[in-house]
Scaffold this motif. Structure first.
Motif, PDB file in Angstrom:
ATOM      1  N   LEU A 153      -2.658  -4.758  -3.638  1.00 38.21           N
ATOM      2  CA  LEU A 153      -3.637  -4.141  -4.318  1.00 38.21           C
ATOM      3  C   LEU A 153      -3.698  -2.683  -4.224  1.00 38.21           C
ATOM      4  O   LEU A 153      -3.914  -2.012  -5.275  1.00 38.21           O
ATOM      5  CB  LEU A 153      -5.079  -4.761  -3.847  1.00 38.21           C
ATOM      6  N   ILE A 154      -3.346  -2.193  -3.270  1.00 37.50           N
ATOM      7  CA  ILE A 154      -3.288  -0.919  -3.006  1.00 37.50           C
ATOM      8  C   ILE A 154      -2.435  -0.022  -3.845  1.00 37.50           C
ATOM      9  O   ILE A 154      -2.566   0.981  -4.471  1.00 37.50           O
ATOM     10  CB  ILE A 154      -2.995  -0.443  -1.603  1.00 37.50           C
ATOM     11  N   ALA A 155      -1.063  -0.816  -3.867  1.00 42.91           N
ATOM     12  CA  ALA A 155      -0.095  -0.348  -4.930  1.00 42.91           C
ATOM     13  C   ALA A 155      -0.140  -0.081  -6.398  1.00 42.91           C
ATOM     14  O   ALA A 155      -0.102   0.764  -6.937  1.00 42.91           O
ATOM     15  CB  ALA A 155       1.255  -1.142  -4.702  1.00 42.91           C
ATOM     16  N   MET A 156      -1.368  -1.063  -6.544  1.00 38.42           N
ATOM     17  CA  MET A 156      -1.845  -0.953  -8.070  1.00 38.42           C
ATOM     18  C   MET A 156      -2.869   0.015  -8.287  1.00 38.42           C
ATOM     19  O   MET A 156      -2.618   0.561  -9.328  1.00 38.42           O
ATOM     20  CB  MET A 156      -2.631  -2.264  -8.564  1.00 38.42           C
ATOM     21  N   VAL A 157      -3.463   0.394  -7.275  1.00 39.18           N
ATOM     22  CA  VAL A 157      -4.584   1.398  -7.460  1.00 39.18           C
ATOM     23  C   VAL A 157      -3.896   2.685  -7.412  1.00 39.18           C
ATOM     24  O   VAL A 157      -4.054   3.650  -8.215  1.00 39.18           O
ATOM     25  CB  VAL A 157      -5.688   1.372  -6.325  1.00 39.18           C
ATOM     26  N   MET A 158      -2.829   2.826  -6.413  1.00 39.44           N
ATOM     27  CA  MET A 158      -1.949   3.985  -6.404  1.00 39.44           C
ATOM     28  C   MET A 158      -1.348   4.115  -7.779  1.00 39.44           C
ATOM     29  O   MET A 158      -1.234   5.408  -8.288  1.00 39.44           O
ATOM     30  CB  MET A 158      -0.971   3.786  -5.320  1.00 39.44           C
TER      31      MET A 158
END
Length: 86
Positions: A35-40
């Motif tokens: 999820l953090i990867a998608m936001v980044m």
């Protein structure tokens, strides 16, 4: 559990590695979180930028904690007391 490669930088871990042991992610786990990867990606933030941000925040928190344990920070020592209103 298989490794899920989200970044080519080598900061990968098994997803769910801390399940049941801690509610907070380590820096390495945060760098691997899907999820953090998608936001980044959506924000145009690189893994290295995010890693530097997390490390700087961790350093600042450790410094503040150490200062509070050692009797206060320099900021507290130089602060003038508020005047009392009667």
């Amino acid at each position: 559990m298989p490794m899920i490669a989200l970044f080519s930088s080598g900061y990968c871990c098994s997803v769910g590695a801390t399940a049941g042991t801690n509610d907070e992610l380590t820096i390495t786990e945060a760098l691997c979180d899907p999820l953090i990867a998608m936001v980044m990606r959506a924000d145009g933030v690189t893994t290295e930028e995010f890693k530097r941000l997390l490390e700087a925040a961790a350093h600042e928190l450790k410094t503040k904690l150490a200062n509070s344990i050692n009797g206060g920070s320099k900021e507290q020592a130089t602060r003038t007391p508020a005047s009392s209103h009667r």
